[in-house]
Structures are given as structure tokens and as C-alpha cells.
Scaffold this active site. Sequence first.
Site, PDB file in Angstrom:
ATOM      1  N   HIS A 297      11.219  -9.437  -0.110  1.00 53.70           N
ATOM      2  CA  HIS A 297      10.922  -8.002  -0.195  1.00 53.70           C
ATOM      3  C   HIS A 297      12.200  -7.193   0.052  1.00 53.70           C
ATOM      4  CE1 HIS A 297       8.984  -4.140   0.771  1.00 53.70           C
ATOM      5  NE2 HIS A 297       7.954  -4.608   0.096  1.00 53.70           N
TER       6      HIS A 297
ATOM      7  N   PHE B  55       6.673   2.096  -4.396  1.00 50.53           N
ATOM      8  CA  PHE B  55       8.084   2.282  -4.029  1.00 50.53           C
ATOM      9  C   PHE B  55       8.624   3.682  -4.329  1.00 50.53           C
ATOM     10  CE2 PHE B  55       7.934  -2.412  -4.477  1.00 50.53           C
ATOM     11  CZ  PHE B  55       8.355  -2.762  -3.205  1.00 50.53           C
TER      12      PHE B  55
ATOM     13  N   ASP C 256       0.852  -1.189   0.000  1.00 48.14           N
ATOM     14  CA  ASP C 256       0.000   0.000   0.000  1.00 48.14           C
ATOM     15  C   ASP C 256       0.886   1.237   0.000  1.00 48.14           C
ATOM     16  OD1 ASP C 256       0.825  -0.258   2.669  1.00 48.14           O
ATOM     17  OD2 ASP C 256      -1.052   0.512   3.483  1.00 48.14           O
TER      18      ASP C 256
ATOM     19  N   TYR D 106       3.012   4.682   0.739  1.00 42.86           N
ATOM     20  CA  TYR D 106       3.685   5.256   1.906  1.00 42.86           C
ATOM     21  C   TYR D 106       2.689   6.136   2.655  1.00 42.86           C
ATOM     22  CZ  TYR D 106       8.069   3.975  -0.488  1.00 42.86           C
ATOM     23  OH  TYR D 106       9.099   3.304  -1.106  1.00 42.86           O
TER      24      TYR D 106
END
Length: 226
Positions: free
Chosen positions: A186, A77, A64, A66
Amino acid sequence: MSTVAADWIPYFQKESQQEYYKALTVKVKEEYQRNLVFPPKDQVFNAFQYTSYEAVKVVIIGQDPYHNVGQAHGLCFSVKEDVEIPPSLVNIYQELHDDLGCFIPNNGNLTKWAKQGVLLLNTVLTVRAHQANSHRGIGWETFTDHVIELVDRKESPVVFLLWGSPAQKKAEMLHNPNHLILKAPHPSPLSAYRGFFGCKHFSKTNEFLEKKGLEPIDWQIENVER
């Protein structure tokens, strides 16, 4: 809400007729009225504005947006140029440096990737300020799952970069033999050392695209003047 590239419009029109999407729209509208929500309303669909359906060559799936002030702008990202680079993106840049020799830039704006056909797709497209995952389960997952299924139906080759277990679960939806699926932990500081570093996903992506006769991605993000 932000505009989208023309060839996404039929998808958006079709989804807007679905009951889940109508309920999602009501919930999101309420959230923006009552709370501080990110990204700004006019940037929620930026991934679909910068990357047309036809142009998609790579899909990167985030979770989701930031949730701190000024960070999110509709691309997973990615952060705006005047915002400190988040830890996961620091690690992405480190892997890019180790894999392809890219220098580590002074900003985290990944719009350049999006404009080359990298669909930077969060699973959930909005979030309440300072509350990670606060919009999980309100309908965004259905919407973005349908996007992933739609991209999987493309005849032209696409590389799916699935980082972390939530993203890797999306592989169950991918059945097109024309595409390449790459999985890694991740890039978060909590897990990057378990195999994200050294995964070489960026060079593998470009090798695949070139082998299929497509332009590789120029992954280098340039510095911006301060």
C-alpha cells in the site's frame, strides 16, 4: 445518490433487487440521517459517474473513503482540489514522478484519471466522520466485489492495480487472461517503502495498454490556480 453512467444502470438495477442491497440501502440512509457521513450523499457513486463500464481500462482499489471533513468525493485516493493532499496520495505522486517523470501537482483531485477509464473504487463507499472503517461489513463489500467480478468479465483488456493486502485478496476473483494484475504494498507511509516505491505500476500499465492497442493513461494531474 449521484447519478451513474448509463451502462452501469442495469448492474445497479439488478443489485437493487438483492436482499443484501436492500438492507444496505436502509442502513446507509439511517447513517446519513443520524450521523455526519462522507462522501456527501450525491457523490457516493462518483466512480461510476465519471467512468462508464465500457470505458474501464484500469481499476485501482482503495479501502474506505477519507473520513475527515471535505476530503472524500467518491473516488478512491482522491480529494477535492482545496484539500491538503493525504499522505498515501503524496506517495502515489512520488512514485509517478520517479516512474514517469510527472511533476508533483498542488492538488489531489484524480477526476482526470477517472474520465480516462481509471475506475477509482473503494471497497466500502461510505464512512462515518472521523471513524475509519465504520461502515465496514454493512454490505458495501458485496456490492463492490460484484463490480470487480463484472469488470473481470470484460473482453477488452483491463489492468488491476492491487495495493496492500486487502486489495490483493481481490485477485482471487480475477480469472480473465485478457487482463493484467499488478500487486504492490500500500502507498501509505507505513508501507510504501516496502515495495510501493519502485513498483513502476504506472509505466507498466501504459506499456500493457499500448501493447493491446489502447490509449495509455495520461497520469499527470495539473496544478490548479490558488
